[in-house]
Scaffold this active site. Structure first.
Site, PDB file in Angstrom:
ATOM      1  N   HIS A 260       0.683  -1.388   0.027  1.00 18.15           N
ATOM      2  CA  HIS A 260      -0.071   0.028  -0.084  1.00 18.15           C
ATOM      3  C   HIS A 260       0.975   1.312   0.195  1.00 18.15           C
ATOM      4  CE1 HIS A 260      -3.272   2.441   0.700  1.00 18.15           C
ATOM      5  NE2 HIS A 260      -2.794   3.116   2.028  1.00 18.15           N
ATOM      6  N   ASP A 262       0.581   5.304  -0.290  1.00 15.05           N
ATOM      7  CA  ASP A 262      -0.357   6.656  -0.149  1.00 15.05           C
ATOM      8  C   ASP A 262       0.264   7.381  -1.251  1.00 15.05           C
ATOM      9  OD1 ASP A 262      -2.057   5.967   1.914  1.00 15.05           O
ATOM     10  OD2 ASP A 262      -0.424   6.119   3.271  1.00 15.05           O
ATOM     11  N   ASP A 372      -7.817   1.421   3.239  1.00 15.16           N
ATOM     12  CA  ASP A 372      -7.221   2.531   4.251  1.00 15.16           C
ATOM     13  C   ASP A 372      -8.123   3.996   4.006  1.00 15.16           C
ATOM     14  OD1 ASP A 372      -5.482   3.391   6.151  1.00 15.16           O
ATOM     15  OD2 ASP A 372      -4.002   4.366   4.681  1.00 15.16           O
ATOM     16  N   HIS A 577      -7.378   9.703  -0.424  1.00 18.51           N
ATOM     17  CA  HIS A 577      -7.951   9.464   0.909  1.00 18.51           C
ATOM     18  C   HIS A 577      -7.043  10.077   2.119  1.00 18.51           C
ATOM     19  CE1 HIS A 577      -5.498   5.349   0.853  1.00 18.51           C
ATOM     20  NE2 HIS A 577      -5.181   6.014   1.994  1.00 18.51           N
TER      21      HIS A 577
END
Length: 1005
Positions: A260, A262, A372, A577
């Site tokens: 993951h 970001d 997330d 997000h």
């Protein structure tokens, strides 16, 4: 070997095994201390420091100076390039040789002008494999470059991870050397580590735990760290333990590599590009060595970045996608916030993402992947279904602060009844490490035991990138089917969900939103980002409408599809997000605001061009981009803003350009100042009384003789709360903040009339929050307007404070209604249960409503998302409307009007004097949300409509333009050949279920 029987002293045997593999204790004589053999210094190492992130071919042209290990460089966000020359000793023939590199920051190794390996201590990657087994014909003299970013996996927080980055931090390289790596020691260490973890995780009550304990103890007895010939016997004991099989009923864990990343968070967008490259090139190296490895990866934006900046790496990724090892998932442009983007923005996330994956990899994604995000809208199941996706994976609700979500595998039913099979990995993480703990927790935490016997385990360093390691793969390989642990198989999302689908008859269904009971401060944090998002969503909507109409009127008009795609992708990126919620560092905020400004600049120009194409004469015109008649007060263009005069414009055409004109018959706005300093405002619809301090003493609906403000209370009451969360500063607002309520009562400038009435009347006042912060507000009541508008300017210099505005109203209802994407939902106004209490701060879009039978009060806003409605008090910074039911009072349409203002086209070449109803819909419950040119079809338009009241209805869509064909299509604009939309004399007939989204593909002559 003979030795005496051992007493069952669990502690001593366990600690003995732990110390034998410890990185801290007894490394001079334990096994860990033998992991590396001979070392050799590098021939030379030199460095070049750059303030910018420059490409490889530019970096190698820089001036490199000799570098000594231990020297510092920086500061944060700079890049240090190292040129490394090395020679592997001939005596190391037959041995595995690594470049051992331990440094601060994140590094990328470049070889032959290509990235080959990411390195970071935080991600447990501190060596680059030069050769698995040195042979004579291999090159012994090698030149490498190492690109080192002056930031860690999690940025450069000062004191804590999420703190403000330290701009002056210095970095260094602690080790840079050649080393012989002993693979046989690594294998034995992994065996013992896994056995020790089995002992600790299964505990004293399990027989298998003791079997693991005695196996590990015997291995220590057999193993002589300085004598490799003793290793095979020790390893055989481990292999015997791991090969003892489970029964057929054992739970199966589907292990998938994951990383993951970001798209921005504690680092800027530009650094994410390099994070992707560092992480994914490392995955490619692992796949080359481990053909069974599977890696899942989301976010089309990140793939597009790598394609642009690292084309060679992208080609390798495409190769492994074709082999089925590198699996794109998610189907969206980024892993967006699940609450705040508009419905159309969410459509574009899927449209841009799915089209990219199809174009670059040949397939659409089957799974929506959003592990997330801070909550999930109740419209997401329908958006997934209409984008070709029937499966959903996340885990974020495991972060709930109050209530434990009751399922891990279930059907999620959305607002319209659409269902998707949903899986929350029971290990409650998207960055497992392949350890025994991860596997045990996966079974232990599964809340659907007996209903679902398959679960996902996503392994690899995440958030800041990093991804899987060889050690993680080795761990999982050992316990594929080991008695006492769940079965483990390297798997894919498709295989997992196929297994779940095949045995889904006992699964439960969850209806409605997936509300995260944490991070509810993100609905409000960074107000400028929220404002930019809403304004840019509106602007792009208007550009598409105007451009589509221009195309209908003039086939030579060049619809700006490429420019719009660029602008949409910028907006979608900012909906990541950690960006639109405001949970990012200031550097990211600055990037986001700059992107919004770019969208405004280019979007405004495109709108101007399309409007000019719509008109033929010379005049001032008004553009209405909403499909209903509007009568509004708007300022005449020309001159300074303070000298612009208002006019009352009635635009009677749907999606039309029309001239403004004054209306002879209307109820004007009137303002009177009373002897006590209060001001009376009225316009024939509403009657309002404003106190000297700006409080709304009365709001009276004339038609029904109803007072809206609670007896003895004032609306428009500003209040300040303490905002000190448990940890996530600016992310969370805790329930206990409600106990710190302090009204803002100090008046700096009392209410005074700023516009006396006529078409527009207004009053202004100023309050003091503290010696640093003030509130200045203008309260406006326009002619023929059913709501009072509050334009609020806050000079905010507070820390750990939360500002709200309250409206206690004369309405009693157990539920309040909130607009969400393509619809609305209800939430309780009471706190009967812990599930109710946890919703003390909630999100909504353009409006919220509190109604009883026949009467209600609605809050409208143009840039806010955070609401709180408790009992009879509505809270936000907003506009206020007094209504019947919100459906009957057209609250939905008025909220659209507020957010999509009529646009004056000043000094335009002209306007069409003939009335044109471009598109109209017969049912008030149906909203025509979007008009755009179809993707890949220049002769067609896509119209998107939805049912907004929660009713089943049939509506007719009519147009002044000649339509030759009409087809139903999905959100990816794929036509359903079984569903033509018949064109009748009354228009195109469309049937809607409650909150259903319908997309039509229209071919025009």
């Amino acid at each position: 070997m003979y030795h005496q029987p051992v007493l069952k002293n669990r502690r001593t045997l366990l600690e003995r095994a732990e110390k034998f593999i410890s990185e801290i204790y007894f490394t001079d004589c334990n096994l860990r201390g033998r992991l590396y053999g001979d070392t050799c210094p590098l021939e030379s190492i030199s460095s070049s420091l750059s303030q910018q992130r420059i490409p490889f071919l530019e970096a190698v042209k820089q001036n490199f100076e000799p570098y000594q290990v231990g020297d510092t460089f920086g500061p944060t966000w700079w890049t240090c390039w190292f040129k490394v020359s090395l020679r592997i000793p001939d005596s190391w023939r037959g041995k595995q040789v690594h470049l051992r590199w331990e440094s601060d920051g994140e590094a990328m190794v470049w070889r032959d002008e290509q990235p080959v390996q990411g390195l970071t201590k935080e991600g447990e990657k501190t060596s680059y494999v030069l050769t698995e087994c040195l042979e004579d014909e291999e090159p012994h003299s090698i030149s490498l470059y190492v690109e080192l970013a002056c930031n860690g996996l999690f940025g450069a927080g000062q004191g804590s991870m999420i703190a403000t980055p330290d701009p002056d931090r210095k970095y260094s390289v602690q080790k840079a050397e050649l080393v012989v790596f002993k693979q046989e020691v690594r294998e034995l260490l992994t065996d013992l580590e896994m056995l020790v973890d089995v002992v600790k995780l299964l505990g004293e009550g399990e027989q298998r735990g003791y079997q693991a304990l005695f196996t590990a103890n015997e291995m220590v007895n057999l193993c002589e760290p300085t004598n490799p010939s003793s290793f095979p016997a020790a390893r055989s004991l481990a292999q015997k333990f791991f090969s003892q099989r489970n029964g057929e009923s054992q739970h199966t864990v589907h292990a998938m590599g994951h990383c993951h990343i970001d798209s921005a968070w504690l680092w800027p967008y530009e650094e994410t590009i390099r994070k992707c490259a560092r992480s994914w090139v490392t995955v490619i190296r692992l796949m080359e060595k481990n053909p069974h490895m599977v890696f899942t990866c989301s976010q089309a934006q990140q793939f597009e970045w790598v394609k642009s900046w690292y084309p060679g790496l992208f080609s390798q990724i495409q190769h492994f996608v074709e082999k089925g090892q590198f699996i794109p998932v998610g189907g969206t442009w980024v892993e967006m916030d699940g609450n705040l983007p508009s419905g159309e923005s969410m459509v574009r996330q899927f449209l841009e993402g799915q089209r990219f994956f199809k174009q670059e990899f040949g397939n659409y994604c089957k799974e929506f992947w959003l592990p997330d995000t801070f909550g999930y809208s109740a419209q997401l199941p329908q958006l997934m279904q209409c984008s070709g996706i029937t499966r959903f994976l996340t885990q974020k609700l495991s972060w709930n602060l109050v209530n434990t979500f009751p399922h891990n595998t279930f059907f999620w039913e959305g607002l319209d009844g659409s269902q998707v099979l949903t899986h929350f990995p029971p290990g409650n993480s998207y960055e497992m490490k392949g350890k025994v703990e991860d596997l045990v927790n996966t079974v232990k935490n599964n809340k659907d035991k007996g209903r679902a016997n398959h679960s996902a385990a996503l392994f690899g360093f995440g958030d800041g990138g990093g991804g899987p390691t060889q050690l993680m793969l080795d761990r999982l390989d050992r316990v594929q089917d080991t008695d006492g642990l769940p079965r483990v198989q390297m798997s894919s999302p498709d295989r997992l969900f196929s297994e779940l689908e095949a045995d889904s008859s006992l699964l439960c269904t969850w209806t409605g939103e997936l509300f995260l009971e944490l991070h509810n401060g993100t609905y409000t944090t960074q107000a400028q980002i929220k404002l930019g998002n809403r304004q840019c969503e509106t602007l792009l909507h208007d550009v598409e409408v105007a451009s589509s109409l221009a195309l209908c009127l003039d086939k030579t008009f060049q619809y700006p599809s490429q420019q719009l795609q660029i602008l949409w992708r910028q907006l979608l990126l900012n909906q990541f997000h950690d960006v639109i919620p405001g949970t990012c560092i200031e550097m990211v905020v600055e990037d986001a605001l700059r992107y919004y400004q770019d969208i405004r600049t280019t979007g405004t120009r495109l709108l101007r061009v399309s409007c000019e194409a719509l008109v033929t004469d010379t005049s001032v015109a008004v553009l209405n981009t909403l499909p209903w008649e509007r009568t509004e007060v708007l300022p005449l263009a020309g001159g300074a803003p303070e000298h612009q005069q208002p006019c009352l414009g009635r635009v009677t055409d749907y999606y039309s350009v029309n001239s403004h004109r004054s209306l002879a018959q209307c109820s004007y706005s009137k303002h009177n100042t009373m002897d006590d300093g209060t001001v009376l405002m009225e316009n024939g619809i509403l009657h309002a009384v404003v106190n000297k301090d700006g409080g709304l003493a009365s709001l009276y609906l004339v038609k029904t003789n109803r007072e809206a403000i609670s007896h003895g209370c004032s609306g428009n009451q500003f209040v300040v709360f303490d905002d000190v969360p448990l940890y996530w500063d600016a992310w969370d607002v805790m329930d206990y903040h409600l106990q710190t309520r302090k009204p803002v009562v100090e008046v700096v400038r009392p209410v005074q009339v700023s516009s006396p009435g006529g078409l527009r009347g207004s009053v202004t006042f100023t309050l003091r929050i503290s010696d640093k912060s003030t509130i200045t507000q203008e309260i406006i009541l326009d002619a023929m307007c059913p709501y009072v508008r509050f334009n609020t300017q806050v000079e905010w210099l507070e820390s750990h404070k939360f500002l709200k505005v309250e409206f206690p109203v004369r309405v009693r209802s157990p539920n309040a209604t909130y607009e969400i994407q393509f619809g609305h939902l209800q939430r309780p106004t009471h706190r009967n249960t812990s599930w109710d209490w946890a919703r003390f701060e909630v999100w909504g879009h353009k409006w919220a409503d509190l109604s009883e039978h026949g009467f209600g009060v609605s809050l409208l806003n143009d840039s806010k998302y955070g609401y709180s409605v408790y009992q009879n008090t509505l809270t936000l910074s907003l506009d206020l409307s007094v209504t019947g039911t919100f459906q009957e009072a057209s609250v939905i349409q008025w909220a659209y009007n507020l957010n999509n203002p009529l646009r004056l086209i000043d000094h335009a070449p002209g306007f069409h004097t003939a009335s044109r109803s471009a598109f109209s819909v017969s049912a008030a419950a149906v909203i025509l949300e979007t008009i755009k040119q179809a993707e890949d079809r220049k002769d067609a338009l896509v119209l998107r409509l939805y049912e907004s009241h929660g009713s089943s209805v049939t509506a007719y869509l009519t147009s002044c333009f000649p339509i030759t064909e009409a087809w139903h299509c999905d959100l990816l604009e794929r036509v359903d050949p079984s569903r033509p939309a018949p064109i009748t004399a009354s228009g195109i007939s469309i049937s809607f279920n409650p909150f259903q989204i319908v997309s039509l593909l229209l071919y025009l002559k």
